[in-house]
Design a protein around this motif. Structure first.
Motif, PDB file in Angstrom:
ATOM      1  N   ASN A  44    -106.435 -17.904 -50.409  1.00 50.23           N
ATOM      2  CA  ASN A  44    -107.441 -18.768 -51.012  1.00 50.23           C
ATOM      3  C   ASN A  44    -106.944 -20.197 -51.171  1.00 50.23           C
ATOM      4  OD1 ASN A  44    -109.746 -17.133 -51.335  1.00 50.23           O
ATOM      5  ND2 ASN A  44    -108.742 -16.060 -53.008  1.00 50.23           N
ATOM      6  N   GLY A  47    -107.148 -21.800 -47.780  1.00 48.47           N
ATOM      7  CA  GLY A  47    -108.543 -22.144 -47.485  1.00 48.47           C
ATOM      8  C   GLY A  47    -109.006 -23.363 -48.259  1.00 48.47           C
ATOM      9  N   PHE A  48    -108.601 -23.460 -49.520  1.00 48.42           N
ATOM     10  CA  PHE A  48    -108.980 -24.608 -50.341  1.00 48.42           C
ATOM     11  C   PHE A  48    -108.373 -25.898 -49.791  1.00 48.42           C
ATOM     12  CE2 PHE A  48    -108.196 -27.319 -54.126  1.00 48.42           C
ATOM     13  CZ  PHE A  48    -109.520 -27.581 -54.430  1.00 48.42           C
ATOM     14  N   ALA A  50    -107.471 -26.454 -46.661  1.00 42.20           N
ATOM     15  CA  ALA A  50    -108.168 -26.746 -45.404  1.00 42.20           C
ATOM     16  C   ALA A  50    -109.527 -27.385 -45.692  1.00 42.20           C
ATOM     17  CB  ALA A  50    -108.325 -25.466 -44.585  1.00 42.20           C
ATOM     18  N   TYR A  51    -110.222 -26.896 -46.704  1.00 37.34           N
ATOM     19  CA  TYR A  51    -111.513 -27.467 -47.090  1.00 37.34           C
ATOM     20  C   TYR A  51    -111.346 -28.916 -47.550  1.00 37.34           C
ATOM     21  CZ  TYR A  51    -115.617 -28.353 -49.984  1.00 37.34           C
ATOM     22  OH  TYR A  51    -116.722 -28.913 -50.545  1.00 37.34           O
ATOM     23  N   LEU A  52    -110.313 -29.194 -48.350  1.00 37.09           N
ATOM     24  CA  LEU A  52    -110.078 -30.568 -48.810  1.00 37.09           C
ATOM     25  C   LEU A  52    -109.767 -31.499 -47.644  1.00 37.09           C
ATOM     26  CD1 LEU A  52    -108.016 -30.109 -52.092  1.00 37.09           C
ATOM     27  CD2 LEU A  52    -110.396 -30.773 -51.863  1.00 37.09           C
ATOM     28  N   TYR A  54    -110.801 -31.077 -44.569  1.00 35.52           N
ATOM     29  CA  TYR A  54    -112.043 -31.199 -43.804  1.00 35.52           C
ATOM     30  C   TYR A  54    -112.970 -32.219 -44.463  1.00 35.52           C
ATOM     31  CZ  TYR A  54    -116.570 -29.931 -41.818  1.00 35.52           C
ATOM     32  OH  TYR A  54    -117.794 -29.973 -41.219  1.00 35.52           O
ATOM     33  N   LYS A  55    -113.053 -32.194 -45.785  1.00 38.66           N
ATOM     34  CA  LYS A  55    -113.922 -33.126 -46.511  1.00 38.66           C
ATOM     35  C   LYS A  55    -113.324 -34.521 -46.611  1.00 38.66           C
ATOM     36  CE  LYS A  55    -117.512 -30.747 -47.655  1.00 38.66           C
ATOM     37  NZ  LYS A  55    -118.826 -31.110 -47.218  1.00 38.66           N
ATOM     38  N   ARG A  57    -110.787 -35.450 -48.612  1.00 40.99           N
ATOM     39  CA  ARG A  57    -110.194 -35.750 -49.916  1.00 40.99           C
ATOM     40  C   ARG A  57    -108.687 -35.588 -49.914  1.00 40.99           C
ATOM     41  NH1 ARG A  57    -113.645 -32.345 -54.005  1.00 40.99           N
ATOM     42  NH2 ARG A  57    -115.184 -31.885 -52.436  1.00 40.99           N
TER      43      ARG A  57
END
Length: 126
Positions: A44, A47-48, A50-52, A54-55, A57
């Motif tokens: 998790n 994934g978090f 990778a999400y940051l 991608y966005k 941030r």
């Protein structure tokens, strides 16, 4: 138990005195559950992050920055009243007061005039 680092003996004795013995099958089951919880949390977190990224941030930091790591942390954390001490090896080099540097930068007028523009203005005024 046969990991990379061995637990100091006094810690092992301290824990053994203050806890009850556990059956081997229960210990194995608990170890499996803890490893699954660890894997779940690690996945998790990955994934978090990778999400940051991608966005946008979370960005990659260039190491080519000329500022020291201490100054970068001060800027990143927006700290006030900070004094940095430079130490090289066992020798004390210098002390930096970040407040004086920040106030000197804000007191100086910011202009977008280049040296060529200054020379041209000086010629026009003569």
């Amino acid at each position: 138990m046969f990991g990379l680092f061995r637990m100091p003996r006094f810690i092992r004795r301290f824990i053994r005195r203050r806890t009850n013995k556990m059956p081997v099958d229960k210990a194995i089951k608990m170890k499996e559950r803890l490893s699954l919880a660890y894997a779940f949390c690690a996945w998790n977190l990955f994934g978090f992050l990778a999400y940051l990224m991608y966005k946008g941030r979370l960005t990659k930091v260039d190491d080519a920055n000329e500022e020291s790591q201490g100054r970068q942390f001060v800027k990143m954390l927006h700290l006030k009243n900070v004094t940095l001490h430079e130490v090289k090896g066992l020798n004390y080099i210098q002390k930096y007061d970040i407040n004086e540097e920040v106030s000197a930068k804000t007191d100086a007028p910011e202009t977008d005039v280049t040296n060529e523009d200054q020379e041209q203005l000086q010629k026009e005024s003569d």
